[in-house]
Design a protein around this motif. Structure first.
Motif, mmCIF file in Angstrom:
data_model
loop_
_atom_site.group_PDB
_atom_site.id
_atom_site.type_symbol
_atom_site.label_atom_id
_atom_site.label_comp_id
_atom_site.label_asym_id
_atom_site.label_seq_id
_atom_site.Cartn_x
_atom_site.Cartn_y
_atom_site.Cartn_z
ATOM 1 N N ARG A 20 0.846 -1.196 0.000
ATOM 2 C CA ARG A 20 0.000 0.000 0.000
ATOM 3 C C ARG A 20 0.878 1.241 0.000
ATOM 4 N NH1 ARG A 20 -4.263 -0.479 4.731
ATOM 5 N NH2 ARG A 20 -3.347 1.566 4.906
ATOM 6 N N LEU A 21 0.358 2.314 -0.571
ATOM 7 C CA LEU A 21 1.131 3.548 -0.700
ATOM 8 C C LEU A 21 1.550 4.100 0.659
ATOM 9 C CD1 LEU A 21 2.335 5.650 -2.558
ATOM 10 C CD2 LEU A 21 0.134 6.821 -2.571
ATOM 11 N N ASP A 22 0.675 4.032 1.651
ATOM 12 C CA ASP A 22 1.048 4.559 2.964
ATOM 13 C C ASP A 22 2.182 3.750 3.596
ATOM 14 O OD1 ASP A 22 -0.787 2.412 3.294
ATOM 15 O OD2 ASP A 22 -1.473 3.183 5.229
ATOM 16 N N LYS A 23 2.226 2.456 3.338
ATOM 17 C CA LYS A 23 3.317 1.627 3.851
ATOM 18 C C LYS A 23 4.626 1.951 3.128
ATOM 19 C CE LYS A 23 0.761 -0.584 6.722
ATOM 20 N NZ LYS A 23 0.777 -0.193 8.118
ATOM 21 N N THR A 24 4.532 2.177 1.816
ATOM 22 C CA THR A 24 5.712 2.577 1.046
ATOM 23 C C THR A 24 6.258 3.891 1.583
ATOM 24 O OG1 THR A 24 4.899 1.486 -0.947
ATOM 25 C CG2 THR A 24 6.557 3.196 -1.259
ATOM 26 N N TYR A 25 5.366 4.842 1.821
ATOM 27 C CA TYR A 25 5.769 6.153 2.333
ATOM 28 C C TYR A 25 6.440 6.023 3.706
ATOM 29 C CZ TYR A 25 5.523 10.906 4.056
ATOM 30 O OH TYR A 25 5.847 12.120 4.582
ATOM 31 N N ASP A 26 5.843 5.212 4.590
ATOM 32 C CA ASP A 26 6.429 5.018 5.919
ATOM 33 C C ASP A 26 7.826 4.409 5.822
ATOM 34 O OD1 ASP A 26 4.133 6.027 7.078
ATOM 35 O OD2 ASP A 26 3.326 4.056 7.640
ATOM 36 N N ARG A 27 7.976 3.406 4.969
ATOM 37 C CA ARG A 27 9.281 2.762 4.776
ATOM 38 C C ARG A 27 10.298 3.759 4.231
ATOM 39 N NH1 ARG A 27 11.200 -0.562 0.612
ATOM 40 N NH2 ARG A 27 9.231 -0.379 -0.516
ATOM 41 N N PHE A 28 9.863 4.598 3.295
ATOM 42 C CA PHE A 28 10.726 5.619 2.713
ATOM 43 C C PHE A 28 11.151 6.641 3.774
ATOM 44 C CE2 PHE A 28 11.325 9.603 0.286
ATOM 45 C CZ PHE A 28 12.341 9.186 -0.559
ATOM 46 N N GLN A 29 10.210 7.076 4.582
ATOM 47 C CA GLN A 29 10.504 8.051 5.638
ATOM 48 C C GLN A 29 11.525 7.511 6.630
ATOM 49 O OE1 GLN A 29 9.482 11.135 4.251
ATOM 50 N NE2 GLN A 29 9.611 11.453 6.423
ATOM 51 N N LYS A 30 11.483 6.201 6.897
ATOM 52 C CA LYS A 30 12.462 5.598 7.812
ATOM 53 C C LYS A 30 13.875 5.743 7.248
ATOM 54 C CE LYS A 30 9.454 2.276 10.052
ATOM 55 N NZ LYS A 30 9.109 0.864 10.244
ATOM 56 N N PHE A 31 14.021 5.533 5.932
ATOM 57 C CA PHE A 31 15.328 5.731 5.306
ATOM 58 C C PHE A 31 15.796 7.170 5.473
ATOM 59 C CE2 PHE A 31 14.483 1.940 2.548
ATOM 60 C CZ PHE A 31 15.591 1.218 2.942
ATOM 61 N N ILE A 32 14.900 8.105 5.210
ATOM 62 C CA ILE A 32 15.239 9.529 5.326
ATOM 63 C C ILE A 32 15.679 9.842 6.760
ATOM 64 C CG2 ILE A 32 14.353 11.895 5.179
ATOM 65 C CD1 ILE A 32 14.503 10.690 2.440
ATOM 66 N N SER A 33 14.911 9.381 7.734
ATOM 67 C CA SER A 33 15.225 9.644 9.142
ATOM 68 C C SER A 33 16.564 9.035 9.545
ATOM 69 C CB SER A 33 14.121 9.092 10.045
ATOM 70 O OG SER A 33 12.913 9.755 9.805
ATOM 71 N N GLU A 40 23.417 12.741 6.904
ATOM 72 C CA GLU A 40 23.153 12.896 5.471
ATOM 73 C C GLU A 40 21.881 13.724 5.294
ATOM 74 O OE1 GLU A 40 24.080 12.462 1.513
ATOM 75 O OE2 GLU A 40 25.250 11.727 3.201
ATOM 76 N N VAL A 41 22.002 14.840 4.609
ATOM 77 C CA VAL A 41 20.849 15.720 4.400
ATOM 78 C C VAL A 41 20.321 15.522 2.986
ATOM 79 C CG1 VAL A 41 20.053 18.106 4.356
ATOM 80 C CG2 VAL A 41 21.764 17.399 6.030
ATOM 81 N N GLN A 44 14.007 18.240 0.559
ATOM 82 C CA GLN A 44 12.608 17.824 0.443
ATOM 83 C C GLN A 44 12.254 17.527 -1.010
ATOM 84 O OE1 GLN A 44 10.672 17.739 3.488
ATOM 85 N NE2 GLN A 44 9.708 16.306 2.117
ATOM 86 N N GLU A 45 12.724 18.360 -1.919
ATOM 87 C CA GLU A 45 12.424 18.152 -3.335
ATOM 88 C C GLU A 45 13.037 16.851 -3.849
ATOM 89 O OE1 GLU A 45 12.595 20.402 -7.640
ATOM 90 O OE2 GLU A 45 13.665 21.276 -5.957
ATOM 91 N N ASP A 46 14.289 16.568 -3.466
ATOM 92 C CA ASP A 46 14.927 15.324 -3.887
ATOM 93 C C ASP A 46 14.190 14.105 -3.330
ATOM 94 O OD1 ASP A 46 16.843 16.687 -5.337
ATOM 95 O OD2 ASP A 46 18.406 16.482 -3.810
ATOM 96 N N ALA A 47 13.790 14.186 -2.075
ATOM 97 C CA ALA A 47 13.053 13.076 -1.458
ATOM 98 C C ALA A 47 11.718 12.867 -2.164
ATOM 99 C CB ALA A 47 12.837 13.356 0.029
ATOM 100 N N ASN A 48 11.021 13.953 -2.468
ATOM 101 C CA ASN A 48 9.738 13.836 -3.160
ATOM 102 C C ASN A 48 9.899 13.191 -4.531
ATOM 103 O OD1 ASN A 48 8.433 15.049 -1.027
ATOM 104 N ND2 ASN A 48 8.429 17.065 -1.948
ATOM 105 N N LEU A 49 10.902 13.659 -5.273
ATOM 106 C CA LEU A 49 11.147 13.100 -6.598
ATOM 107 C C LEU A 49 11.525 11.623 -6.514
ATOM 108 C CD1 LEU A 49 13.078 16.051 -8.257
ATOM 109 C CD2 LEU A 49 10.769 15.256 -8.822
ATOM 110 N N LYS A 50 12.368 11.284 -5.560
ATOM 111 C CA LYS A 50 12.786 9.895 -5.388
ATOM 112 C C LYS A 50 11.585 9.007 -5.086
ATOM 113 C CE LYS A 50 15.599 6.459 -4.697
ATOM 114 N NZ LYS A 50 16.069 5.731 -5.850
#
Length: 98
Positions: A20-33, A40-41, A44-50
């Motif tokens: 599900r998209l919300d699970k994908t987003y949560d998994r992605f946010q964990k990588f960012i965090s 590593e900074v 926001q634009e790069d994260a959105n595009l990725k």
């Protein structure tokens, strides 16, 4: 070493068709965090595009619409993302019913 592994996982990030998209987003946010914890900074634009580029081909129409939004840099905001997820879900549900 951990930072290098996280960067590699971030670069190879891809959404699963069955996820599900919300699970994908949560998994992605964990990588960012985790990357931020290691100094590593990622803009926001790069994260959105990725994130948008990692979605399965079934999301191409939605991705194209979001990529053409003038406020893409705010897309990763939780309420904006939830709105986009809900809208995309509604559109997908309506199109599958029609």
């Amino acid at each position: 070493m951990q930072k290098t592994i996280l960067k590699q996982q971030y670069e190879n990030f891809a959404a699963s068709r069955s996820e599900r998209l919300d699970k994908t987003y949560d998994r992605f946010q964990k990588f960012i965090s985790q990357l931020e914890i290691h100094g590593e900074v990622i803009s926001q634009e790069d994260a959105n595009l990725k994130l948008l580029r990692s979605l399965p081909s079934a999301w191409n129409t939605h991705t194209l619409i979001m990529l053409n939004k003038s406020d893409l840099d705010t897309l990763n905001n939780t309420s904006s993302t939830n709105e986009a997820v809900n809208t995309a879900h509604d559109v997908s549900a309506a199109s599958s019913q029609g």
